[in-house]
Design a protein around this motif. Structure first.
Motif, mmCIF file in Angstrom:
data_model
loop_
_atom_site.group_PDB
_atom_site.id
_atom_site.type_symbol
_atom_site.label_atom_id
_atom_site.label_comp_id
_atom_site.label_asym_id
_atom_site.label_seq_id
_atom_site.Cartn_x
_atom_site.Cartn_y
_atom_site.Cartn_z
ATOM 1 N N LEU A 135 0.843 -1.190 0.000
ATOM 2 C CA LEU A 135 0.000 0.000 0.000
ATOM 3 C C LEU A 135 0.882 1.244 0.000
ATOM 4 O O LEU A 135 2.078 1.163 0.271
ATOM 5 C CB LEU A 135 -0.921 -0.011 1.227
ATOM 6 N N PRO A 136 0.332 2.414 -0.306
ATOM 7 C CA PRO A 136 1.144 3.642 -0.299
ATOM 8 C C PRO A 136 1.830 3.860 1.040
ATOM 9 O O PRO A 136 1.254 3.597 2.104
ATOM 10 C CB PRO A 136 0.111 4.739 -0.587
ATOM 11 N N ASP A 137 3.045 4.321 0.994
ATOM 12 C CA ASP A 137 3.840 4.571 2.198
ATOM 13 C C ASP A 137 3.473 5.936 2.774
ATOM 14 O O ASP A 137 4.229 6.910 2.675
ATOM 15 C CB ASP A 137 5.330 4.495 1.849
ATOM 16 N N VAL A 138 2.296 5.998 3.376
ATOM 17 C CA VAL A 138 1.822 7.238 3.995
ATOM 18 C C VAL A 138 1.530 6.968 5.467
ATOM 19 O O VAL A 138 1.153 5.860 5.850
ATOM 20 C CB VAL A 138 0.543 7.761 3.309
ATOM 21 N N THR A 139 1.722 7.981 6.283
ATOM 22 C CA THR A 139 1.442 7.853 7.713
ATOM 23 C C THR A 139 0.709 9.098 8.204
ATOM 24 O O THR A 139 0.816 10.179 7.607
ATOM 25 C CB THR A 139 2.738 7.683 8.525
ATOM 26 N N PHE A 140 -0.023 8.943 9.281
ATOM 27 C CA PHE A 140 -0.686 10.045 9.972
ATOM 28 C C PHE A 140 -0.158 10.053 11.399
ATOM 29 O O PHE A 140 -0.376 9.087 12.148
ATOM 30 C CB PHE A 140 -2.203 9.872 9.935
ATOM 31 N N TRP A 141 0.545 11.138 11.758
ATOM 32 C CA TRP A 141 1.235 11.214 13.041
ATOM 33 C C TRP A 141 2.195 10.038 13.213
ATOM 34 O O TRP A 141 2.379 9.500 14.297
ATOM 35 C CB TRP A 141 0.235 11.253 14.197
ATOM 36 N N GLY A 142 2.802 9.624 12.102
ATOM 37 C CA GLY A 142 3.774 8.546 12.146
ATOM 38 C C GLY A 142 3.177 7.154 12.166
ATOM 39 O O GLY A 142 3.910 6.169 12.345
ATOM 40 N N ILE A 143 1.863 7.027 11.966
ATOM 41 C CA ILE A 143 1.185 5.730 12.053
ATOM 42 C C ILE A 143 0.558 5.402 10.705
ATOM 43 O O ILE A 143 -0.171 6.214 10.137
ATOM 44 C CB ILE A 143 0.105 5.753 13.152
ATOM 45 N N HIS A 144 0.819 4.201 10.213
ATOM 46 C CA HIS A 144 0.248 3.778 8.940
ATOM 47 C C HIS A 144 -1.232 3.431 9.126
ATOM 48 O O HIS A 144 -1.631 2.918 10.184
ATOM 49 C CB HIS A 144 1.008 2.557 8.399
ATOM 50 N N PRO A 145 -2.102 3.682 8.137
ATOM 51 C CA PRO A 145 -3.542 3.401 8.276
ATOM 52 C C PRO A 145 -3.868 1.943 8.586
ATOM 53 O O PRO A 145 -4.927 1.660 9.175
ATOM 54 C CB PRO A 145 -4.100 3.800 6.898
ATOM 55 N N VAL A 146 -2.999 0.996 8.229
ATOM 56 C CA VAL A 146 -3.278 -0.415 8.516
ATOM 57 C C VAL A 146 -3.265 -0.689 10.026
ATOM 58 O O VAL A 146 -3.961 -1.594 10.498
ATOM 59 C CB VAL A 146 -2.251 -1.315 7.788
ATOM 60 N N THR A 147 -2.510 0.098 10.783
ATOM 61 C CA THR A 147 -2.391 -0.145 12.226
ATOM 62 C C THR A 147 -3.733 -0.063 12.956
ATOM 63 O O THR A 147 -4.107 -1.003 13.665
ATOM 64 C CB THR A 147 -1.369 0.827 12.845
ATOM 65 N N PRO A 148 -4.513 1.035 12.828
ATOM 66 C CA PRO A 148 -5.820 1.040 13.506
ATOM 67 C C PRO A 148 -6.765 -0.026 12.963
ATOM 68 O O PRO A 148 -7.624 -0.531 13.702
ATOM 69 C CB PRO A 148 -6.358 2.452 13.243
ATOM 70 N N VAL A 149 -6.616 -0.373 11.680
ATOM 71 C CA VAL A 149 -7.449 -1.435 11.111
ATOM 72 C C VAL A 149 -7.152 -2.757 11.799
ATOM 73 O O VAL A 149 -8.060 -3.545 12.111
ATOM 74 C CB VAL A 149 -7.225 -1.551 9.594
#
Length: 348
Positions: A135-149
């Motif tokens: 997936l795209p290498d993007v983070t929000f506040w240093g966290i990848h979207p897969v983590t909360p998922v």
């Protein structure tokens, strides 16, 4: 050279600290199994649910602390390989436990809807981790979207496991070899307050041991020149998984088969959250995109091993070669082959 400063440890000092932590994890993890078995009976939540939540989470504390600490210190590969290597070795341990139950194959005797639901949850979580690097290498506040998922899917999966435990829509056929959850005599047990106190104390000990294990592991990697993947898969993952081996064999010999299988599979599902927690602790970006080809190989191998296990729980072969199920034998062979590939060179 100060023993209080891990950066100054020699290889001998790192090895001694590592061995001591592994011993503490083995002893505390073994003791906590008996506590969880008693809590399962005294609270009425059942062995499958206790194995998934209490036993799976508690025996994984050392490994989770190690992964998060490694990620925080910038050792992404050690954090991920420890988490995912632990899942593979614990599935391997379940196949070993099968050897200690002589009446029938473990997949036959311990088949239950909650255990199969847990395994389905594990496969889904591993698939998400395997998908993340693509997936795209993007983070929000240093966290990848897969983590909360991952966290959300795990919570949802636990609800499904609990619902399957209470109101199953189908049940496996009961045979002479099938072992069901039979509660012990509650009156002979310590009080719930004492059980919970000891449970929390042992979890704290396991956490401290995992925290101390991280600098020992990095010292071993630095002094020997071994990659963090090898150290994570072959050393830290195995040492932090010792409780699962000891407790699974002990539970099988005691006849608590549902607890043994549920503890391994539930612990494996919980271990996928090591990666999610490590992504939060890792401040250099997405930890999933720091995964090496070796680590992605282990995710794929663990997916295959988990799929074979759930097939065994559905197929329920009574007896196999040497009183071990064909699926357990396949898991043993796959793990040994995976170790060989890791030690001899990159699978890429």
């Amino acid at each position: 050279m100060s023993i209080m400063n891990p950066e100054q440890w020699s290889l001998l000092q790192g090895g001694l600290v590592f061995s001591l932590c592994a011993l503490v994890i083995g002893l505390a993890g073994t003791r906590i199994t008996r506590i969880v078995d008693q809590l399962a009976d005294s609270t009425g939540i059942g062995e499958a649910a206790a194995g998934a939540v209490l036993l799976g989470a508690s025996t994984s504390v050392g490994g989770s602390v190690l992964s998060v600490t490694s990620a925080w210190n910038g050792h992404a590969e050690l954090a991920i390989s420890n988490a995912l290597g632990g899942i593979a070795v614990q599935t391997f341990f379940l196949a070993i436990a099968d050897m200690f139950y002589r009446r029938a194959n473990l997949e036959h005797a311990a088949a239950s809807a909650p255990n199969m639901m847990q395994n389905g949850l594990l496969i889904s979580l591993l698939a998400l981790i395997m998908l993340a690097p693509h997936l795209p290498d993007v983070t929000f506040w240093g966290i990848h979207p897969v983590t909360p998922v991952l966290f959300g899917f795990y919570a949802y999966g636990l609800r499904l496991v609990q619902r399957t435990q209470k109101t199953p829509m189908w049940r496996p056929s009961i045979t002479r070899e099938t072992r069901q959850d039979t509660p012990d005599d509650i009156s002979a047990m310590p009080s719930p307050a004492r059980l919970w106190t000891e449970f929390l104390l042992l979890m704290t000990v396991l956490g401290l041991a995992g925290w101390t294990l991280e600098p020992a592991a990095t010292t071993i990697a630095a002094k020997t020149g071994m990659s963090y993947t090898i150290v994570g898969v072959m050393l830290t993952a195995v040492s932090t998984s010792i409780p699962e081996l000891v407790t699974s064999v002990a539970a099988v010999r005691r006849g608590a088969l549902t607890l043994a299988v549920g503890g391994i599979i539930g612990g494996n599902a919980f271990d996928t959250l090591f990666t999610a927690a490590s992504d939060i602790a890792y401040r250099q970006g997405s930890i999933y995109h720091a995964m090496s080809a070796d680590t992605q190989f282990w995710v794929a191998l663990t997916l295959l091993m988990s799929a074979i296990l759930i097939m065994g729980l559905i197929r329920r072969e009574r007896n196999g070669i040497g009183h071990i199920g064909a699926e357990s034998l396949a898991i043993l062979v796959l793990y040994i082959m995976g170790v060989g590939v890791l030690l001899t060179g990159s699978p890429a």
